[in-house]
Every structure is written in C-alpha cells, then in structure tokens.
Motif scaffolding. Structure first.
Motif, mmCIF file in Angstrom:
data_model
loop_
_atom_site.group_PDB
_atom_site.id
_atom_site.type_symbol
_atom_site.label_atom_id
_atom_site.label_comp_id
_atom_site.label_asym_id
_atom_site.label_seq_id
_atom_site.Cartn_x
_atom_site.Cartn_y
_atom_site.Cartn_z
ATOM 1 N N MET A 143 0.825 -1.204 0.000
ATOM 2 C CA MET A 143 0.000 0.000 0.000
ATOM 3 C C MET A 143 0.865 1.262 0.000
ATOM 4 O O MET A 143 0.614 2.198 -0.770
ATOM 5 C CB MET A 143 -0.944 -0.010 1.198
ATOM 6 N N GLU A 144 1.899 1.288 0.831
ATOM 7 C CA GLU A 144 2.775 2.454 0.864
ATOM 8 C C GLU A 144 3.551 2.602 -0.430
ATOM 9 O O GLU A 144 3.782 3.719 -0.909
ATOM 10 C CB GLU A 144 3.729 2.364 2.054
ATOM 11 N N LEU A 145 3.956 1.485 -0.994
ATOM 12 C CA LEU A 145 4.659 1.513 -2.280
ATOM 13 C C LEU A 145 3.788 2.148 -3.357
ATOM 14 O O LEU A 145 4.230 3.028 -4.103
ATOM 15 C CB LEU A 145 5.055 0.092 -2.679
ATOM 16 N N LEU A 146 2.536 1.725 -3.434
ATOM 17 C CA LEU A 146 1.633 2.260 -4.452
ATOM 18 C C LEU A 146 1.295 3.726 -4.192
ATOM 19 O O LEU A 146 1.219 4.532 -5.133
ATOM 20 C CB LEU A 146 0.357 1.425 -4.499
ATOM 21 N N LYS A 147 1.114 4.088 -2.938
ATOM 22 C CA LYS A 147 0.857 5.499 -2.635
ATOM 23 C C LYS A 147 2.030 6.368 -3.073
ATOM 24 O O LYS A 147 1.851 7.530 -3.474
ATOM 25 C CB LYS A 147 0.586 5.673 -1.142
ATOM 26 N N GLY A 148 3.233 5.788 -3.017
ATOM 27 C CA GLY A 148 4.416 6.512 -3.457
ATOM 28 C C GLY A 148 4.521 6.666 -4.960
ATOM 29 O O GLY A 148 5.373 7.422 -5.447
ATOM 30 N N PHE A 149 3.689 5.970 -5.716
ATOM 31 C CA PHE A 149 3.665 6.115 -7.171
ATOM 32 C C PHE A 149 3.001 7.419 -7.593
ATOM 33 O O PHE A 149 3.349 7.999 -8.626
ATOM 34 C CB PHE A 149 2.889 4.955 -7.799
ATOM 35 N N ARG A 150 2.024 7.896 -6.832
ATOM 36 C CA ARG A 150 1.117 8.924 -7.323
ATOM 37 C C ARG A 150 1.828 10.205 -7.732
ATOM 38 O O ARG A 150 1.683 10.676 -8.878
ATOM 39 C CB ARG A 150 0.031 9.229 -6.284
ATOM 40 N N GLN A 151 2.581 10.810 -6.823
ATOM 41 C CA GLN A 151 3.207 12.082 -7.136
ATOM 42 C C GLN A 151 4.216 11.978 -8.272
ATOM 43 O O GLN A 151 4.216 12.824 -9.184
ATOM 44 C CB GLN A 151 3.863 12.686 -5.894
ATOM 45 N N PRO A 152 5.075 10.960 -8.293
ATOM 46 C CA PRO A 152 5.965 10.808 -9.444
ATOM 47 C C PRO A 152 5.223 10.682 -10.768
ATOM 48 O O PRO A 152 5.633 11.273 -11.778
ATOM 49 C CB PRO A 152 6.737 9.528 -9.120
ATOM 50 N N LEU A 153 4.127 9.937 -10.787
ATOM 51 C CA LEU A 153 3.368 9.791 -12.033
ATOM 52 C C LEU A 153 2.782 11.128 -12.472
ATOM 53 O O LEU A 153 2.775 11.459 -13.677
ATOM 54 C CB LEU A 153 2.253 8.766 -11.854
ATOM 55 N N LEU A 154 2.303 11.909 -11.534
ATOM 56 C CA LEU A 154 1.762 13.223 -11.877
ATOM 57 C C LEU A 154 2.853 14.156 -12.396
ATOM 58 O O LEU A 154 2.605 14.987 -13.274
ATOM 59 C CB LEU A 154 1.085 13.848 -10.657
ATOM 60 N N GLU A 155 4.063 14.009 -11.876
ATOM 61 C CA GLU A 155 5.143 14.920 -12.234
ATOM 62 C C GLU A 155 5.719 14.668 -13.612
ATOM 63 O O GLU A 155 6.182 15.610 -14.262
ATOM 64 C CB GLU A 155 6.270 14.828 -11.189
ATOM 65 N N VAL A 156 5.715 13.420 -14.067
ATOM 66 C CA VAL A 156 6.447 13.115 -15.302
ATOM 67 C C VAL A 156 5.556 12.832 -16.503
ATOM 68 O O VAL A 156 6.068 12.535 -17.582
ATOM 69 C CB VAL A 156 7.398 11.910 -15.105
#
Length: 264
Positions: A213-226
């Motif tokens: 769950m924490e791993l996936l939550k950590g995806f969100r901001q990077p995906l929005l940024e790039v």
C-alpha cells in the motif's frame, strides 16, 4: 540527502532481508573472514537495516561504522542497535565523497542507495574505493521490473512512467534508477575488480499488504510529475491496484539487483 521516513524503512526491512541474494552474502562473509581486521563502512545506513541483515552472518571480529546525513535516522539506528563496541555512528554528507572516512575500511556496504545516485557520483565513489583498496557490496538497487499477479491494462505504462521519474535528481545528480547496478559493474570492472550482479527481487503477497500500500501510494506524485496522463486516470489505476492487494492469491514482484565488487 535526507528525508526518508523511518516508518517506510521499517516496513521495507523484512522484504529487503528476504530479497538479498544469499550467494553474494556468503561471498562477502568469506571475504571478510580472510582478513585479520575486517572493517565495514555502511553508507546511507538509515536506521541500520544493513547491519541488522548482515552482522550476524559476518565474522565476529568485524567492526562497523554506520554513516548517514540524517541525524534523526542515525539516532534511531543507534537506539535500535543499542550499546555495541563493534559499531560506531558518523554523520556525513555523501556528496562529500572526498572526505568519506575510509581509513582502515576494507568493505563499503549500501542498501537501496545507488538507484538514487548519478553516474558521476558512482564514478567518484568508485575512484575513491579503488584508491583505498576497498570492496563494495551494493544491495537492493531497483532494476525497473514491477509486475502484479492481477494485471491492469495500464500497468506497463505506469511502471514506465515511474521508472522515468526514478531517473530524476534525488540529491546526487540525475539518478541512474534501473541502470544503477549495470553502471557500478562497468565502473568496477574497468578498474580490474571482480564483479558479480545477482537478482534480489521483492516477492510481496498479502502478508506484506502494508508495504504494498505504501509503495503504491508513493507512485502517485511521481506519475503526476512526469506525465500528461490525466490525474483521474492515475487515481483510477491506483484505486484498482490498492483494491487488488486484498484479493486471494494477489502478489507483486518488484525487481532489484545486488552488486559485489572485490579488488583483484
């Protein structure tokens, strides 16, 4: 560089311990056992996970210096390890490679570090270690592979975008991301070192649901940024992935590789 959360580090530690390639750990132990006074410098030590994973497997004469820039993580490492005459702690900015405390050090270790670093950083560190005659054990460098037992049509796109973000500057110049282990191997091989790369993937199931769950939550901001993928699309993919964690037989594989480079 600092800013890693000790809660995240605690969540990932069991997965890291299970993932380390046992063959490389055995070679590391044999190498240190052949030395009269083995001294290990663990860089980017965080809360001491590398020491907890390796110390009991290394010769009893091994002394350790744990190094990090974050004083809170160093304090937590010292608290968790407790009084131990074989372990000392040192605060140091890894960008200051020229002043790393390498005197007497026979092996440098690091975990989940080099995918955050640039090729220039790795080259400078390689040169310093070669000059000092030190080996390097660099574990748990991401290799870019992420897959789930329950697929989604956007998995490949999202992983590709996340890996693109992995190559942005994390405090040590443009990060190598999935290319880290290959870069280290090439640099040390060019210096005549004996180099091995072995796989050390995370295999995550429902027992590690909190980590997933924490791993996936950590995806969100990077995906929005790039990317220019709509936020709603990213959030829908994440919602699917988070829900799938709780499905029977659900699992996730996240690839890493370990590198061991030893002087000839």
């Amino acid at each position: 560089m600092s800013g890693f959360d000790k809660t995240w580090l605690a969540l990932r530690e069991p997965a890291d311990q299970a993932a380390r390639h046992p063959g490389l750990v055995q070679v590391l132990a044999r190498t240190l056992s052949a030395l009269p006074d083995p001294r290990v410098l663990d860089i980017g030590c965080g809360t001491g996970s590398t020491w907890r994973s390796l110390a009991r497997l290394m010769p009893g004469t091994t002394t350790w210096q744990l190094l990090d820039y974050d004083p809170l993580l160093l304090a937590e490492a010292e608290r968790q390890i407790g009084p131990n005459p074989a372990v000392t702690f040192h605060r140091h900015d890894l960008n200051e490679i020229g002043t790393l405390p390498l005197t007497g050090t026979t092996m440098v270790t690091a975990s989940a570090l080099f995918d955050l670093c640039s090729e220039a950083f790795c080259k400078a560190l390689t040169d310093r270690l070669v000059e000092a005659g030190c080996g390097l054990y660099a574990a748990l460098n991401v290799d870019g592979a992420v897959s789930w037992s329950i697929p989604h049509p956007l998995d490949a796109l999202m992983v590709d975008l996340f890996n693109r973000h992995q190559r942005t500057d994390k405090g040590f110049g443009p990060a190598l991301g999935p290319d880290a282990s290959g870069c280290l191997a090439r640099l040390f091989d060019a210096q005549g070192y004996h180099v091995r790369i072995e796989p050390s993937p995370w295999h995550l199931d429902q027992a590690s649901s909190a980590l997933q769950m924490e791993l996936l939550k950590g995806f969100r901001q990077p995906l929005l940024e790039v990317s220019d993928v709509p936020q709603a699309t990213i959030d829908a993919w994440l919602a699917f992935r988070l829900a799938a964690i709780h499905e029977p037989e659900s699992s996730c594989l996240l690839g890493h590789t370990d590198v061991l480079a030893l002087p000839s």
